[in-house]
Design a protein around this motif. Structure first.
Motif, PDB file in Angstrom:
ATOM      1  N   GLY A 160      88.517  -1.035 -16.863  1.00  0.00           N
ATOM      2  CA  GLY A 160      89.630  -1.720 -17.533  1.00  0.00           C
ATOM      3  C   GLY A 160      90.525  -0.721 -18.214  1.00  0.00           C
ATOM      4  N   GLY A 161      91.478  -1.221 -18.985  1.00  0.00           N
ATOM      5  CA  GLY A 161      92.355  -0.332 -19.723  1.00  0.00           C
ATOM      6  C   GLY A 161      93.615  -0.032 -18.949  1.00  0.00           C
ATOM      7  N   LYS A 162      94.220   1.105 -19.214  1.00  0.00           N
ATOM      8  CA  LYS A 162      95.549   1.394 -18.687  1.00  0.00           C
ATOM      9  C   LYS A 162      95.578   1.887 -17.250  1.00  0.00           C
ATOM     10  CE  LYS A 162      97.607   2.081 -23.118  1.00  0.00           C
ATOM     11  NZ  LYS A 162      98.354   2.906 -23.993  1.00  0.00           N
ATOM     12  N   ARG A 163      94.433   2.146 -16.649  1.00  0.00           N
ATOM     13  CA  ARG A 163      94.434   2.651 -15.282  1.00  0.00           C
ATOM     14  C   ARG A 163      94.713   1.550 -14.253  1.00  0.00           C
ATOM     15  NH1 ARG A 163      92.841   7.947 -13.292  1.00  0.00           N
ATOM     16  NH2 ARG A 163      93.473   9.245 -15.023  1.00  0.00           N
ATOM     17  N   GLY A 164      94.543   0.339 -14.572  1.00  0.00           N
ATOM     18  CA  GLY A 164      94.876  -0.738 -13.642  1.00  0.00           C
ATOM     19  C   GLY A 164      93.700  -1.158 -12.792  1.00  0.00           C
ATOM     20  N   THR A 165      93.990  -2.011 -11.809  1.00  0.00           N
ATOM     21  CA  THR A 165      92.959  -2.684 -11.028  1.00  0.00           C
ATOM     22  C   THR A 165      91.947  -1.743 -10.398  1.00  0.00           C
ATOM     23  OG1 THR A 165      94.885  -3.943 -10.286  1.00  0.00           O
ATOM     24  CG2 THR A 165      92.743  -4.644  -9.466  1.00  0.00           C
ATOM     25  N   TYR A 166      92.429  -0.780  -9.603  1.00  0.00           N
ATOM     26  CA  TYR A 166      91.505   0.071  -8.856  1.00  0.00           C
ATOM     27  C   TYR A 166      91.260   1.415  -9.540  1.00  0.00           C
ATOM     28  CZ  TYR A 166      92.489  -3.424  -5.359  1.00  0.00           C
ATOM     29  OH  TYR A 166      92.631  -4.614  -4.714  1.00  0.00           O
ATOM     30  N   SER A 167      91.906   1.652 -10.645  1.00  0.00           N
ATOM     31  CA  SER A 167      91.671   2.829 -11.480  1.00  0.00           C
ATOM     32  C   SER A 167      91.870   4.147 -10.752  1.00  0.00           C
ATOM     33  CB  SER A 167      90.259   2.804 -12.047  1.00  0.00           C
ATOM     34  OG  SER A 167      89.971   1.538 -12.544  1.00  0.00           O
ATOM     35  N   GLY A 168      92.837   4.220  -9.852  1.00  0.00           N
ATOM     36  CA  GLY A 168      93.150   5.469  -9.149  1.00  0.00           C
ATOM     37  C   GLY A 168      92.175   5.808  -8.046  1.00  0.00           C
ATOM     38  N   ARG A 169      91.292   4.864  -7.667  1.00  0.00           N
ATOM     39  CA  ARG A 169      90.310   5.121  -6.626  1.00  0.00           C
ATOM     40  C   ARG A 169      90.703   4.515  -5.284  1.00  0.00           C
ATOM     41  NH1 ARG A 169      84.809   6.132  -7.998  1.00  0.00           N
ATOM     42  NH2 ARG A 169      84.478   6.478 -10.212  1.00  0.00           N
ATOM     43  N   GLY A 170      91.849   3.913  -5.192  1.00  0.00           N
ATOM     44  CA  GLY A 170      92.221   3.251  -3.952  1.00  0.00           C
ATOM     45  C   GLY A 170      91.533   1.908  -3.857  1.00  0.00           C
TER      46      GLY A 170
ATOM     47  N   LYS B 221      84.423   6.164  -1.292  1.00  0.00           N
ATOM     48  CA  LYS B 221      84.903   6.902  -2.464  1.00  0.00           C
ATOM     49  C   LYS B 221      85.290   5.985  -3.622  1.00  0.00           C
ATOM     50  CE  LYS B 221      86.660  11.251  -0.665  1.00  0.00           C
ATOM     51  NZ  LYS B 221      87.880  12.036  -0.466  1.00  0.00           N
ATOM     52  N   SER B 222      85.475   4.715  -3.343  1.00  0.00           N
ATOM     53  CA  SER B 222      85.875   3.796  -4.418  1.00  0.00           C
ATOM     54  C   SER B 222      84.675   3.302  -5.210  1.00  0.00           C
ATOM     55  CB  SER B 222      86.627   2.607  -3.834  1.00  0.00           C
ATOM     56  OG  SER B 222      85.734   1.786  -3.114  1.00  0.00           O
TER      57      SER B 222
END
Length: 143
Positions: free
Chosen positions: A21-31, A36-37
């Protein structure tokens, strides 16, 4: 002042925890989906896989990649050369009796198969017992 009394001036930087959660958004920069996700994944390095495929060579017997000498019989020398010719690995290469091995002039071994009537001067070549006898019998020299 002693070592156990020393304290750092600033706090240690904490590792950023992503994917919660937080400011990284739904997938948190993992695609999106995929290996790798997911949490807890790590790829094995490719180099390690290559290294593991090679057999272990124990001790000092690393003769696995030893280059064997090129074999030339006395009968070939008899048919291709004149009397008193100086036979060297380079000379055999020029006459196209032997080929280069890994781009280099190969090591030559002369074997005693066949008959010999001519005298030759042989340099920088390994010679078998029977070949040596035949060459010296016809007044040839091995240097």
């Amino acid at each position: 002042m002693q070592l156990h009394n020393i304290k750092p001036i600033h706090k240690l930087k904490e590792k950023k925890r992503i994917g919660r959660g937080g400011k990284r958004g739904t997938y948190s920069g993992r695609g999106m989906k995929g290996q790798k996700s997911r949490a807890g994944t790590s790829f094995e390095p490719v180099v390690r896989g290559l290294i593991k495929k090679f057999p272990k060579l124990r001790g000092y017997k690393f003769n696995k990649y030893k280059i064997e000498p090129t074999i030339v019989n006395v009968s070939v020398l008899e048919s291709k050369f004149e009397t008193n010719d100086k036979i060297t690995p380079l000379f055999l290469l020029e006459r196209k009796i032997v080929n280069k091995v890994k781009g280099k002039v190969p090591k030559i071994k002369i074997l005693g198969k066949g008959n010999l009537t001519k005298a030759f001067i042989i340099e920088n070549c390994a010679v078998s017992k029977s070949a040596k006898e035949k060459i010296e019998k016809n007044k040839g020299k091995i240097i």
